[in-house]
Design a protein around this motif. Structure first.
Motif, short mmCIF file in Angstrom:
data_model
loop_
_atom_site.label_atom_id
_atom_site.label_comp_id
_atom_site.label_asym_id
_atom_site.label_seq_id
_atom_site.Cartn_x
_atom_site.Cartn_y
_atom_site.Cartn_z
N VAL A 100 0.87 -1.18 0.00
CA VAL A 100 0.00 0.00 0.00
C VAL A 100 0.90 1.23 0.00
O VAL A 100 1.77 1.36 0.87
CB VAL A 100 -0.93 0.02 1.23
N LEU A 101 0.72 2.11 -0.98
CA LEU A 101 1.54 3.31 -1.10
C LEU A 101 0.66 4.52 -0.72
O LEU A 101 -0.17 4.96 -1.51
CB LEU A 101 2.08 3.47 -2.52
N PRO A 102 0.85 5.07 0.48
CA PRO A 102 -0.03 6.16 0.95
C PRO A 102 0.00 7.40 0.08
O PRO A 102 -1.02 8.08 -0.07
CB PRO A 102 0.49 6.44 2.36
N ARG A 103 1.18 7.73 -0.47
CA ARG A 103 1.29 8.94 -1.30
C ARG A 103 1.75 8.60 -2.72
O ARG A 103 2.37 9.42 -3.40
CB ARG A 103 2.26 9.94 -0.66
N GLY A 121 6.74 6.23 3.11
CA GLY A 121 6.80 5.31 1.99
C GLY A 121 5.83 4.15 2.07
O GLY A 121 4.86 4.16 2.84
N PRO A 122 6.10 3.09 1.27
CA PRO A 122 5.17 1.98 1.13
C PRO A 122 5.05 1.14 2.40
O PRO A 122 5.99 1.01 3.19
CB PRO A 122 5.77 1.14 0.00
N ILE A 123 3.86 0.54 2.57
CA ILE A 123 3.59 -0.46 3.60
C ILE A 123 3.55 -1.82 2.91
O ILE A 123 2.83 -1.99 1.93
CB ILE A 123 2.25 -0.18 4.29
N GLY A 124 4.32 -2.78 3.41
CA GLY A 124 4.36 -4.11 2.80
C GLY A 124 3.61 -5.13 3.64
O GLY A 124 3.60 -5.04 4.88
N ILE A 125 2.98 -6.09 2.98
CA ILE A 125 2.30 -7.21 3.65
C ILE A 125 2.69 -8.49 2.93
O ILE A 125 2.57 -8.57 1.69
CB ILE A 125 0.77 -7.05 3.66
N TYR A 145 11.22 -6.06 3.44
CA TYR A 145 11.87 -4.88 4.03
C TYR A 145 13.02 -4.42 3.13
O TYR A 145 13.13 -3.23 2.78
CB TYR A 145 12.38 -5.25 5.42
N ALA A 146 13.87 -5.38 2.73
CA ALA A 146 15.02 -5.04 1.87
C ALA A 146 14.56 -4.53 0.51
O ALA A 146 15.12 -3.57 -0.04
CB ALA A 146 15.92 -6.26 1.70
N GLY A 147 13.52 -5.17 -0.05
CA GLY A 147 13.03 -4.74 -1.35
C GLY A 147 12.49 -3.33 -1.34
O GLY A 147 12.75 -2.54 -2.26
N ILE A 148 11.76 -2.97 -0.29
CA ILE A 148 11.24 -1.61 -0.19
C ILE A 148 12.38 -0.62 0.00
O ILE A 148 12.40 0.47 -0.60
CB ILE A 148 10.22 -1.50 0.97
N GLN A 149 13.37 -0.98 0.81
CA GLN A 149 14.52 -0.09 1.00
C GLN A 149 15.27 0.14 -0.31
O GLN A 149 15.65 1.27 -0.65
CB GLN A 149 15.46 -0.66 2.05
N GLN A 150 15.50 -0.93 -1.07
CA GLN A 150 16.22 -0.79 -2.34
C GLN A 150 15.43 0.07 -3.32
O GLN A 150 15.99 0.93 -4.00
CB GLN A 150 16.50 -2.18 -2.92
N TRP A 151 14.13 -0.16 -3.37
CA TRP A 151 13.28 0.60 -4.30
C TRP A 151 13.24 2.07 -3.94
O TRP A 151 13.37 2.94 -4.81
CB TRP A 151 11.88 -0.01 -4.28
N THR A 152 13.07 2.38 -2.65
CA THR A 152 13.02 3.78 -2.24
C THR A 152 14.39 4.45 -2.37
O THR A 152 14.47 5.65 -2.67
CB THR A 152 12.50 3.92 -0.80
N SER A 153 15.45 3.70 -2.16
CA SER A 153 16.79 4.28 -2.32
C SER A 153 17.03 4.70 -3.76
O SER A 153 17.53 5.80 -4.03
CB SER A 153 17.86 3.27 -1.88
N TRP A 158 12.80 3.46 6.38
CA TRP A 158 12.63 2.34 7.32
C TRP A 158 11.21 1.84 7.16
O TRP A 158 10.27 2.43 7.69
CB TRP A 158 12.88 2.81 8.75
N PRO A 159 11.02 0.74 6.45
CA PRO A 159 9.67 0.35 6.05
C PRO A 159 8.84 -0.23 7.19
O PRO A 159 9.35 -0.74 8.19
CB PRO A 159 9.91 -0.73 4.99
#
Length: 399
Positions: free
Chosen positions: A77-80, A115-119, A129-137, A145-146
């Protein structure tokens, strides 16, 4: 083309087509009564700017001895949306803590989510967690910090095979969009079981008026919890009526759309007599609320869960998040301060009511939309039978 068919044409899940015993639908389509006014999509994406992305992993034939049996995935879920990692004001409620949501310390101290919320599944927390960090980086120049939540799909999925990777999470992020949200056995909900039937992802929304202004509130759930016997839909005791039918079994035959005899009191169906398994619930709104108010809003999602009969058993991780997309999140670490006044506490009852109603419907949609699935070690989770459900609803005057 339905996503599961796209996957099968790609060679990932040809053996799963036989498991699709009934067309995907929503709870409203079956006549289940719900309170409140839904948004145009009746989904969390009715909240402006909110996107949902899903990556589904289905491979391996359950009746074959060779090769992994994968029934899992990731929902985000991407809030923004995709173009901003700006904070949203957020809250959290831990109804029963036999589960995990990362980022709780930051959320509780600063009252925000970036940033994104992962489930995903229990063993994939780190990979997502790592995937969201890499994508946002890559996208924003620095890793966030997801916040990542989990429920266990170990009955249907080879969870110890760690098939979800950082790349799976990034695929879900790239797929994120507004509009209708696919429900049931998709994304992080692919291998989940809800109230003893096949479960997964569900969503719903409400439009409310507060102090003369209109706001949207949406809920998305990953349902993997609940005892069969307590299930209530539209007030009808559905679980009691179906307590000994369509129980999860290990048999491969007869055909998947054939009702099997009960597995027995001590068989594989027995575990679904307990309220266990976990649920992650995400509440979104564009109403301007403080982090404390969002903590309170998250609690109301738990009341929606209770409407279906759940008593949040000892072995269930039942965790609720809430966030507001209104501008001006109070991210004190980075020097920002609120720019939008919060609603007075005395005015927010319509949002509390909407959170309860939308949560009830989102879980109902997860149940009604899911389709029968056979997975790891031949375990089969049956879809909630639509025709039988309608007959039960009529019996109890719930339609």
């Amino acid at each position: 083309m339905p996503p599961i068919l796209r996957s099968c044409l790609a060679g990932l899940c040809a053996a799963m087509l036989a498991a699709q015993a009934q067309a995907s639908t929503a709870a409203r389509d079956l006549g289940l009564p719900f309170n409140g006014r839904p948004g145009p999509l009746d989904a969390i994406t009715d909240v402006p700017g909110v996107l949902v992305g899903q990556a589904t992993l289905i491979s391996g034939a359950a009746d074959k001895a060779n090769g992994p049996v994968v029934r899992t995935g990731v929902t985000v879920v991407l809030p923004r949306g995709k173009d901003s990692d700006a904070a949203v004001t957020a809250g959290l409620f831990d109804l029963n803590g036999n589960g995990e949501v990362t980022g709780q310390a930051y959320l509780q101290d600063y009252g925000v989510i970036h940033g994104p919320i992962g489930i995903t599944n229990t063993n994939a927390i780190g990979q997502v967690y790592a995937g969201i960090q890499q994508w946002t980086s890559r996208r924003f120049g620095s890793a966030i910090w997801p916040v990542v939540g989990e429920t266990s799909d170990s009955t249907l999925n080879d969870i110890e095979g760690f098939h979800v990777t950082a790349e799976t999470a990034q695929a879900a992020l790239e797929a994120a969009r507004g509009g209708p949200v696919e429900e049931g056995g998709v994304g992080g909900g692919t291998g989940m079981i809800c109230f003893g039937f096949k479960g997964g992802i569900g969503t719903a929304s409400r439009i409310v008026s507060v102090a003369g202004k209109t706001y949207a509130l949406g809920v998305l759930v990953q349902c993997n919890t609940g005892a069969r016997r307590v299930l209530r839909l539209g007030g009808a005791p559905v679980g009691r009526e179906l307590a000994d039918r369509w129980l999860p079994c290990t048999a491969i035959t007869p055909p998947l759309d054939t009702e099997l005899p009960p597995c027995g009191p001590d068989g594989t169906g027995g575990r679904w007599k307990r309220d266990q398994g976990s649920i992650i619930m995400v509440v979104a709104t564009d109403a301007p609320l403080s982090s404390l108010q969002l903590d309170r809003l998250a609690k109301r999602a738990a009341m929606g869960l209770a409407r279906l009969g759940s008593y949040s058993g000892n072995s269930s991780g039942d965790l609720m998040l809430a966030f507001s997309t209104a501008p001006g999140a109070n991210d004190t670490e980075h020097g920002a301060s609120p720019t939008t006044p919060q609603l007075p506490n005395g005015d927010i009852d319509p949002l509390f009511e909407a959170a309860v109603d939308a949560s009830e419907e989102a879980i109902s949609n997860a149940l009604v939309s899911a389709q029968t699935m056979t997975g790891y070690h031949g375990h089969r989770a049956y879809a909630l039978p639509h025709d039988t459900l309608k007959a039960i609803m009529a019996k109890y005057g719930a339609q």
